[in-house]
Design an enzyme around this catalytic site. Structure first.
Site, PDB file in Angstrom:
ATOM      1  N   CYS A   2       0.829  -1.194   0.000  1.00  0.00           N
ATOM      2  CA  CYS A   2       0.000   0.000   0.000  1.00  0.00           C
ATOM      3  C   CYS A   2       0.870   1.253   0.000  1.00  0.00           C
ATOM      4  O   CYS A   2       2.071   1.208   0.211  1.00  0.00           O
ATOM      5  CB  CYS A   2      -0.956   0.023   1.183  1.00  0.00           C
ATOM      6  SG  CYS A   2      -1.994  -1.432   1.351  1.00  0.00           S
ATOM      7  N   ARG A  27       5.047   0.176  -4.986  1.00  0.00           N
ATOM      8  CA  ARG A  27       4.866  -0.606  -3.768  1.00  0.00           C
ATOM      9  C   ARG A  27       3.848  -1.729  -3.952  1.00  0.00           C
ATOM     10  O   ARG A  27       3.779  -2.656  -3.144  1.00  0.00           O
ATOM     11  CB  ARG A  27       4.409   0.308  -2.615  1.00  0.00           C
ATOM     12  CG  ARG A  27       5.469   1.279  -2.163  1.00  0.00           C
ATOM     13  CD  ARG A  27       4.920   2.225  -1.106  1.00  0.00           C
ATOM     14  NE  ARG A  27       4.595   1.536   0.125  1.00  0.00           N
ATOM     15  CZ  ARG A  27       5.432   1.350   1.133  1.00  0.00           C
ATOM     16  NH1 ARG A  27       6.675   1.796   1.037  1.00  0.00           N
ATOM     17  NH2 ARG A  27       5.052   0.735   2.222  1.00  0.00           N
ATOM     18  N   TRP A  75      -3.486  -2.419  -1.438  1.00  0.00           N
ATOM     19  CA  TRP A  75      -3.176  -3.802  -1.812  1.00  0.00           C
ATOM     20  C   TRP A  75      -4.088  -4.668  -0.954  1.00  0.00           C
ATOM     21  O   TRP A  75      -3.944  -4.735   0.255  1.00  0.00           O
ATOM     22  CB  TRP A  75      -1.705  -4.110  -1.531  1.00  0.00           C
ATOM     23  CG  TRP A  75      -1.189  -5.362  -2.158  1.00  0.00           C
ATOM     24  CD1 TRP A  75      -0.666  -5.508  -3.416  1.00  0.00           C
ATOM     25  CD2 TRP A  75      -1.087  -6.654  -1.541  1.00  0.00           C
ATOM     26  NE1 TRP A  75      -0.260  -6.805  -3.614  1.00  0.00           N
ATOM     27  CE2 TRP A  75      -0.506  -7.530  -2.492  1.00  0.00           C
ATOM     28  CE3 TRP A  75      -1.437  -7.165  -0.294  1.00  0.00           C
ATOM     29  CZ2 TRP A  75      -0.271  -8.866  -2.218  1.00  0.00           C
ATOM     30  CZ3 TRP A  75      -1.205  -8.496  -0.031  1.00  0.00           C
ATOM     31  CH2 TRP A  75      -0.627  -9.336  -0.980  1.00  0.00           C
ATOM     32  N   ASN A  99      -2.489   1.634   6.338  1.00  0.00           N
ATOM     33  CA  ASN A  99      -1.630   0.517   5.924  1.00  0.00           C
ATOM     34  C   ASN A  99      -1.526  -0.445   7.093  1.00  0.00           C
ATOM     35  O   ASN A  99      -1.382  -0.015   8.249  1.00  0.00           O
ATOM     36  CB  ASN A  99      -0.230   0.998   5.552  1.00  0.00           C
ATOM     37  CG  ASN A  99      -0.179   1.641   4.191  1.00  0.00           C
ATOM     38  OD1 ASN A  99      -1.183   1.713   3.487  1.00  0.00           O
ATOM     39  ND2 ASN A  99       0.998   2.115   3.806  1.00  0.00           N
ATOM     40  N   GLY A 100      -1.539  -1.744   6.816  1.00  0.00           N
ATOM     41  CA  GLY A 100      -1.408  -2.742   7.871  1.00  0.00           C
ATOM     42  C   GLY A 100      -2.629  -3.633   7.949  1.00  0.00           C
ATOM     43  O   GLY A 100      -3.454  -3.681   7.027  1.00  0.00           O
ATOM     44  N   GLU A 478      17.604 -17.779  -6.509  1.00  0.00           N
ATOM     45  CA  GLU A 478      17.211 -16.402  -6.778  1.00  0.00           C
ATOM     46  C   GLU A 478      16.767 -16.232  -8.230  1.00  0.00           C
ATOM     47  O   GLU A 478      15.798 -15.510  -8.521  1.00  0.00           O
ATOM     48  CB  GLU A 478      18.370 -15.451  -6.460  1.00  0.00           C
ATOM     49  CG  GLU A 478      18.192 -14.014  -6.910  1.00  0.00           C
ATOM     50  CD  GLU A 478      17.003 -13.298  -6.285  1.00  0.00           C
ATOM     51  OE1 GLU A 478      16.660 -12.203  -6.752  1.00  0.00           O
ATOM     52  OE2 GLU A 478      16.398 -13.832  -5.326  1.00  0.00           O
ATOM     53  N   LYS A 482      13.200 -14.651  -9.581  1.00  0.00           N
ATOM     54  CA  LYS A 482      13.131 -13.504 -10.490  1.00  0.00           C
ATOM     55  C   LYS A 482      12.272 -13.820 -11.709  1.00  0.00           C
ATOM     56  O   LYS A 482      11.438 -13.017 -12.121  1.00  0.00           O
ATOM     57  CB  LYS A 482      14.534 -13.107 -10.955  1.00  0.00           C
ATOM     58  CG  LYS A 482      15.308 -12.272  -9.989  1.00  0.00           C
ATOM     59  CD  LYS A 482      14.741 -10.872  -9.909  1.00  0.00           C
ATOM     60  CE  LYS A 482      15.132 -10.240  -8.601  1.00  0.00           C
ATOM     61  NZ  LYS A 482      14.429 -10.766  -7.449  1.00  0.00           N
ATOM     62  N   GLU A 485       8.452 -14.243 -10.811  1.00  0.00           N
ATOM     63  CA  GLU A 485       7.724 -13.092 -10.284  1.00  0.00           C
ATOM     64  C   GLU A 485       7.457 -12.023 -11.332  1.00  0.00           C
ATOM     65  O   GLU A 485       6.480 -11.280 -11.204  1.00  0.00           O
ATOM     66  CB  GLU A 485       8.441 -12.486  -9.063  1.00  0.00           C
ATOM     67  CG  GLU A 485       9.747 -11.787  -9.324  1.00  0.00           C
ATOM     68  CD  GLU A 485      10.371 -11.243  -8.040  1.00  0.00           C
ATOM     69  OE1 GLU A 485       9.651 -11.013  -7.053  1.00  0.00           O
ATOM     70  OE2 GLU A 485      11.601 -11.052  -8.021  1.00  0.00           O
ATOM     71  N   HIS A 501      16.946 -37.807  -8.301  1.00  0.00           N
ATOM     72  CA  HIS A 501      16.104 -38.201  -7.180  1.00  0.00           C
ATOM     73  C   HIS A 501      14.669 -37.711  -7.353  1.00  0.00           C
ATOM     74  O   HIS A 501      13.997 -37.378  -6.380  1.00  0.00           O
ATOM     75  CB  HIS A 501      16.703 -37.681  -5.874  1.00  0.00           C
ATOM     76  CG  HIS A 501      18.050 -38.262  -5.585  1.00  0.00           C
ATOM     77  ND1 HIS A 501      18.231 -39.515  -5.073  1.00  0.00           N
ATOM     78  CD2 HIS A 501      19.304 -37.751  -5.791  1.00  0.00           C
ATOM     79  CE1 HIS A 501      19.520 -39.767  -4.948  1.00  0.00           C
ATOM     80  NE2 HIS A 501      20.196 -38.708  -5.377  1.00  0.00           N
ATOM     81  N   LYS A 600       6.246  -4.126  -3.237  1.00  0.00           N
ATOM     82  CA  LYS A 600       7.681  -3.926  -3.029  1.00  0.00           C
ATOM     83  C   LYS A 600       8.084  -4.201  -1.584  1.00  0.00           C
ATOM     84  O   LYS A 600       9.050  -4.886  -1.315  1.00  0.00           O
ATOM     85  CB  LYS A 600       8.061  -2.488  -3.412  1.00  0.00           C
ATOM     86  CG  LYS A 600       9.551  -2.173  -3.255  1.00  0.00           C
ATOM     87  CD  LYS A 600      10.391  -3.018  -4.186  1.00  0.00           C
ATOM     88  CE  LYS A 600      11.866  -2.648  -4.111  1.00  0.00           C
ATOM     89  NZ  LYS A 600      12.694  -3.555  -4.916  1.00  0.00           N
TER      90      LYS A 600
END
Length: 605
Positions: A2, A27, A75, A99-100, A478, A482, A485, A501, A600
C-alpha cells in the site's frame, strides 16, 4: 505494501496527492483514492479500482479549493478489489487511510455496535467507524481511545471534517515518514513521495500522535508530552527515483549495480582491510561469536544463502539461514553465542522485524543490513550496516540483492580477520577482488544483447528449470524467483545432483534448463547433469566461464562469463540471471516493474 500520502499547506492538494500516489505505485496496489477538505462542501472522497491514472481521470472534473488531503493505494487484504473497499474510508466526520492489518476488527465491530455503520468488507472501515463513534470534538482523545484498542499493525492518516487544514497520524509497525517545509507539511509511507518537497525528513515514531498543519508538524506521545524525532537527510536526489531514459526501472537498476556495489564497499575499506568502526561495529561483535543465523525473506534471504556458502567454505563457521516468517513461529536454536544477521531492503519487512525481536529476546546480538536509513529494523538492531543501493523502484529486487551480497562478503572478511582465520594478506587480496566486482558487473552487462536473444527462446515456455552446485545452486534459487515473479513462468531451482532423485521426471522435449557452472571443482559434475537433461530433450542454456562450447549434446546456447575467482563469480551470474528474467518479461509484453499481486515492501503478515 500500500501507499500513503498526506499533505496540508497553501498549495492545491488534489494533484499533489495523485502525483504522490504515482510515486508510490511501485509498492504494489489494486485501487487508489483521495480525500480532501473543501472549504465549501467539506470532505470530498474519490476512489477507483485499477491504476492511479484511472483515479486521475475520475477526479479530473472535481473543482475544489482544498489544500489539505490524504491519498492511498490499496493492496487488498480484507475484502475484494472494489471501489467500495478502496481507501479512504469515510464515516461521519472522519476520513481515514490505513496501511497494515487490524487483527481484532471483528471484535471491535461487535463490542462497539459498528455493524450498521459499515458499507465495505475492510478492517480499515471499522477503525473509521470506531473513531467516528467516540469522537466528541477532540481528535487527540478519540485517537487515543481507538489506538489503545487496536491489535495488529497500522499506519493511520486521519482527517476530521470540523478540523480543516489538519491531518492526524499515528502508527504501529507499518512505516511512515514525514517532513515540514516552507509550503506546508507532508507525510507518506515512503520517502520517494516526499523528496520533491524536502530532502530532510523524520521517521514517524510508533504510538506518537502527529498533527500536520500548514505551519509545521507537532508530535506528542500518548500522555501529551512533546516528542522531538531525529531529522534525517536523503543522500540521493529525485532523479534517482526516475527512469532516466531506461524503458523500465528494473533495467535501470540492473545497470546501476556497479556504482551501488562500490558505494557500499568503498567506505568500509581502510588500508586495504575491512573497516566497520564508522558503522559502530567493533571487533568485539565477532570475537566471541560461535555461529551465525541469517534471517530474511525472499531475495534478501537468497543473498543470505550466498553469504552462508562463502562463510562456511572460507571460515568454517556454522551459518543457518532462516525464512523470517517461519523463524518467528518456531523455537530457534540461538543464544548469546549467536550473531543474528538480518537482511531487509526496506528495513520495514514485518516478518523480519518480528524475527529480529525474537532473536534479541533469546540473547542474540542482531546486526542488520538495511538500505533505508532510519527504518524500524535499523533502529531496533544492535548494529546496522547501511547498504547504499539508493532507491529501488522496481518490485523485483536487483541492486539491493547485489549490495546485500557485497555486505555479507565484507562481514565474512572482517569476521575471518578478527578471529585469526585469515591473514591480513589474505584479507587484502579478498577486498581487492571485492572492489573489482563492479568491473565484473560492467563487463557482464556488455553481454546484454546476447542474453536478450536467449530470453526470446524461453518466453513461451510454461516451465523453466535452473540447476547448479555449491554457490551456483544458491544463485539458481534467486534466478527462479526472479523469472516467475515478473514473467509468470513456472520456474524451479534444483541442486544439480538431485535431478536423479525425482526432478528429472519433469524434463521433456524442449523444456528450458538453465545450468550454472562456475565452480571448477564441480564443473565436470554439472556438465554430467547437463548431459542427463539434454539426453531427455531439454533445451539447455549454460552459464559458465569456460571456452565456447559448440557441442549441441551439451548445450543449445551458452552465456560466457569473464574468468574470475570462483567466489566472486556470483556478481556476474546475478546480472546474467536478472537480465534473463527482465528480457523474458519484456518480450512477453508484461509490466516488468509492477508484476501482478506483488508489493515492493511487505509490511503485513
Amino acid at each position: 505494501m500500500c501507499g500513503i500520502i498526506g499533505f496540508t499547506g497553501e498549495l492545491p492538494v488534489k494533484d499533489i496527492l495523485i502525483d504522490g500516489l504515482e510515486q508510490l505505485e511501485y509498492r504494489g496496489y489494486d485501487s487508489a483514492g483521495i480525500a480532501m477538505l473543501d472549504s465549501k462542501t467539506g470532505l470530498i472522497v474519490k476512489k477507483k479500482t485499477g491504476k492511479v491514472s484511472y483515479l486521475r481521470e475520475a477526479a479530473a472534473d472535481i473543482e475544489t479549493d482544498a489544500t489539505c488531503g490524504i491519498g492511498h493505494t490499496r493492496w487488498a487484504t480484507h475484502g475484494g478489489v472494489t471501489d467500495t473497499n478502496a481507501h479512504p474510508h469515510r464515516c461521519g466526520k472522519v476520513a481515514l487511510i490505513h496501511n497494515g492489518i487490524i487483527e481484532n476488527y471483528r471484535e471491535l465491530t461487535v463490542e462497539n455496535g459498528l455493524k450498521e455503520k459499515l458499507v465495505s468488507e475492510t478492517d480499515t472501515e471499522v477503525v473509521a467507524a470506531f473513531l467516528d463513534k467516540v469522537y466528541e470534538g477532540d481528535p487527540y482523545q478519540a485517537i487515543k481511545k481507538v489506538v489503545k484498542k487496536l491489535a495488529g499493525s497500522f499506519a493511520l492518516c486521519i482527517m476530521f471534517e470540523d478540523h480543516p487544514g489538519t491531518i492526524f497520524a499515528v502508527r504501529n509497525v507499518s512505516p511512515m515518514v514525514a517532513a515540514a517545509f516552507d509550503g506546508g507539511s507532508i507525510i507518506a509511507s515512503d520517502i520517494t513521495a516526499i523528496i520533491n518537497y524536502s530532502k530532510k525528513y523524520f521517521v514517524v515514531p510508533e504510538y506518537d500522535i502527529l498533527t500536520l498543519s500548514k505551519d509545521g508538524i507537532d508530535i506528542q506521545d500518548m500522555k501529551g508530552n512533546p516528542v522531538h524525532p531525529e531529522i534525517l537527510e536523503v543522500n540521493w536526489d529525485v532523479k534517482s527515483a526516475q527512469k532516466g531514459g531506461y524503458p523500465h526501472f528494473m533495467l535501470k537498476e540492473i545497470y546501476e549495480q556497479p556504482d551501488a556495489l562500490r558505494n557500499t564497499v568503498t567506505p568500509r575499506v581502510k588500508n586495504g582491510l575491512p573497516y566497520l568502526l564508522d558503522d559502530g561495529i567493533d571487533d568485539a561483535v565477532f570475537e566471541n561469536m560461535k555461529n551465525i543465523t541469517v534471517v530474511a525473506c525472499g531475495t534478501a534471504m537468497h543473498a543470505g544463502l550466498v553469504g552462508k556458502a562463502l562463510i562456511e567454505a572460507r571460515l568454517r563457521i556454522p551459518v543457518t539461514v532462516e525464512i523470517a516468517s517461519e523463524f518467528r513461529y518456531k523455537d530457534p536454536i540461538i543464544d548469546s553465542d549467536t550473531l543474528t544477521i538480518v537482511l531487509s531492503q526496506s528495513g520495514e519487512t514485518v516478518d523480519t522485524l518480528e524475527a529480529l525481536r525474537l532473536a534479541q529476546r533469546k540473547g542474540s546480538k542482531v546486526l542488520s543490513l538495511v538500505n533505508v536509513k532510519g527504518s524500524t529494523i535499523a533502529r531496533e538492531s544492535d548494529y546496522v550496516m547501511y547498504t547504499h543501493a539508493g532507491p529501488e523502484i522496481a518490485v523485483a529486487s536487483t541492486k539491493a540483492y547485489t549490495v546485500q551480497i557485497s555486505a555479507m562478503y565484507i562481514l565474512a572478511c572482517k569476521i575471518g580477520l578478527t578471529k585469526g582465520i585469515i591473514s591480513e594478506e589474505e584479507a587484502k587480496s579478498f577486498i581487492t577482488e571485492l572492489l573489482d566486482a563492479g568491473a565484473i558487473i560492467e563487463d557482464t552487462l556488455k553481454r546484454a544483447d546476447d542474453i536478450k536473444r536467449i530470453a526470446n527462446t524461453i518466453k513461451t515456455a510454461p516451465d523453466v528449470f535452473f540447476i547448479g552446485r555449491k554457490i551456483d545452486y544458491t544463485m539458481s534459487v534467486e534466478a527462479a524467483l526472479k523469472l516467475k515473479e515478473i514473467s509468470y513462468i513456472h520456474a524451479e531451482a534444483y541442486a544439480a545432483g538431485e535431478l536423479k532423485h525425482g526432478t528429472i521426471a519433469l524434463i521433456s522435449e524442449n523444456v528450458p534448463v538453465i545450468a550454472i557452472a562456475t565452480q571448477k571443482d564441480v564443473y565436470d559434475k554439472v556438465i554430467s547433469n547437463v548431459r542427463e537433461v539434454k539426453a531427455r530433450g531439454a533445451y539447455v542454456i549454460l552459464v559458465s566461464m569456460d571456452d565456447v562450447i559448440d557441442d549441441k549434446k551439451i548445450c543449445d546456447a551458452q552465456i560466457r562469463l569473464s574468468d574470475v575467482k570462483e567466489e566472486f563469480s556470483v556478481f556476474a551470474t546475478a546480472v546474467v540471471l536478472q537480465l534473463i528474467a527482465y528480457y523474458t518479461s519484456d518480450a512477453k509484453g508484461l509490466d516488468v516493474d509492477k508484476p501482478r499481486n506483488l508489493a515492493k515492501s511487505v509490511t503485513v503478515e
